[in-house]
Scaffold this motif. Sequence first.
Motif, PDB file in Angstrom:
ATOM      1  N   ARG A 102      64.623  13.760 174.448  1.00  0.00           N
ATOM      2  CA  ARG A 102      63.544  13.088 173.412  1.00  0.00           C
ATOM      3  C   ARG A 102      63.657  11.627 172.431  1.00  0.00           C
ATOM      4  NH1 ARG A 102      65.632  18.894 171.375  1.00  0.00           N
ATOM      5  NH2 ARG A 102      64.397  19.946 172.365  1.00  0.00           N
ATOM      6  N   ASP A 148      60.552  19.855 175.590  1.00  0.00           N
ATOM      7  CA  ASP A 148      62.033  20.616 176.206  1.00  0.00           C
ATOM      8  C   ASP A 148      61.635  18.906 176.894  1.00  0.00           C
ATOM      9  OD1 ASP A 148      62.164  22.951 175.336  1.00  0.00           O
ATOM     10  OD2 ASP A 148      61.440  24.062 177.041  1.00  0.00           O
ATOM     11  N   GLN A 151      67.562  18.658 177.944  1.00  0.00           N
ATOM     12  CA  GLN A 151      67.559  19.823 177.464  1.00  0.00           C
ATOM     13  C   GLN A 151      67.588  21.031 177.692  1.00  0.00           C
ATOM     14  OE1 GLN A 151      65.689  22.012 176.829  1.00  0.00           O
ATOM     15  NE2 GLN A 151      65.263  23.610 175.600  1.00  0.00           N
ATOM     16  N   MET A 195      61.886  24.246 170.116  1.00  0.00           N
ATOM     17  CA  MET A 195      62.039  23.316 168.798  1.00  0.00           C
ATOM     18  C   MET A 195      61.974  24.220 167.154  1.00  0.00           C
ATOM     19  SD  MET A 195      62.910  19.859 168.336  1.00  0.00           S
ATOM     20  CE  MET A 195      64.687  19.667 167.574  1.00  0.00           C
ATOM     21  N   ASP A 208      68.093  28.601 174.002  1.00  0.00           N
ATOM     22  CA  ASP A 208      66.794  27.819 173.235  1.00  0.00           C
ATOM     23  C   ASP A 208      67.632  26.461 172.436  1.00  0.00           C
ATOM     24  OD1 ASP A 208      65.287  26.191 175.309  1.00  0.00           O
ATOM     25  OD2 ASP A 208      63.182  26.538 173.751  1.00  0.00           O
ATOM     26  N   ASP A 239      68.698  22.804 172.507  1.00  0.00           N
ATOM     27  CA  ASP A 239      68.557  22.141 171.242  1.00  0.00           C
ATOM     28  C   ASP A 239      69.797  21.339 170.978  1.00  0.00           C
ATOM     29  OD1 ASP A 239      65.648  22.622 171.895  1.00  0.00           O
ATOM     30  OD2 ASP A 239      65.487  23.682 171.010  1.00  0.00           O
ATOM     31  N   GLU A 274      70.168  17.103 170.385  1.00  0.00           N
ATOM     32  CA  GLU A 274      70.880  16.621 169.188  1.00  0.00           C
ATOM     33  C   GLU A 274      72.024  15.996 168.813  1.00  0.00           C
ATOM     34  OE1 GLU A 274      68.559  15.607 165.898  1.00  0.00           O
ATOM     35  OE2 GLU A 274      67.275  16.778 167.171  1.00  0.00           O
TER      36      GLU A 274
END
Length: 136
Positions: A70, A78, A82, A102, A121, A125, A129
């Motif tokens: 990201r 996605d 991830q 997200m 998920d 995430d 992150e």
Amino acid sequence: MASLINLETIKITAPPLNTYQNLYAQAMPPRDDWQNFTKNTNKCAFLTNSQNQSFCIRLCPEWHTALLFRYRHGPITDTKFQIIAHELTHLLLHTEDISFGMQNCASLALSKSIEAKSNADNWGDFIEEFSTPRQM
């Protein structure tokens, strides 16, 4: 999870390009079927439980279209990183597919935190992150 990734072979495969439309990836059931290999069972450590499980992730055609990571000002979508993290949590933490994306995962974490801890998920995430470099 890091110990398992470092010590166990995780096979990465790809199906024929004309199969699995609209799917990024798929974790295949381990040899002993789905279970949590990170728990101590029968007085064996989790690394012992995970041995010879034939861990496998199938990367589908959609995976190749995803961004690698990201970007700070990019779309919230996605990414390859991830997706791999998501699939690894299925194999190693026995997570489920409860919610995707997200925004949906953030809502799940606020409204049903116990379910969010079991959602692949949310883990994907979270891992992305806090472990990937932030690009400008």
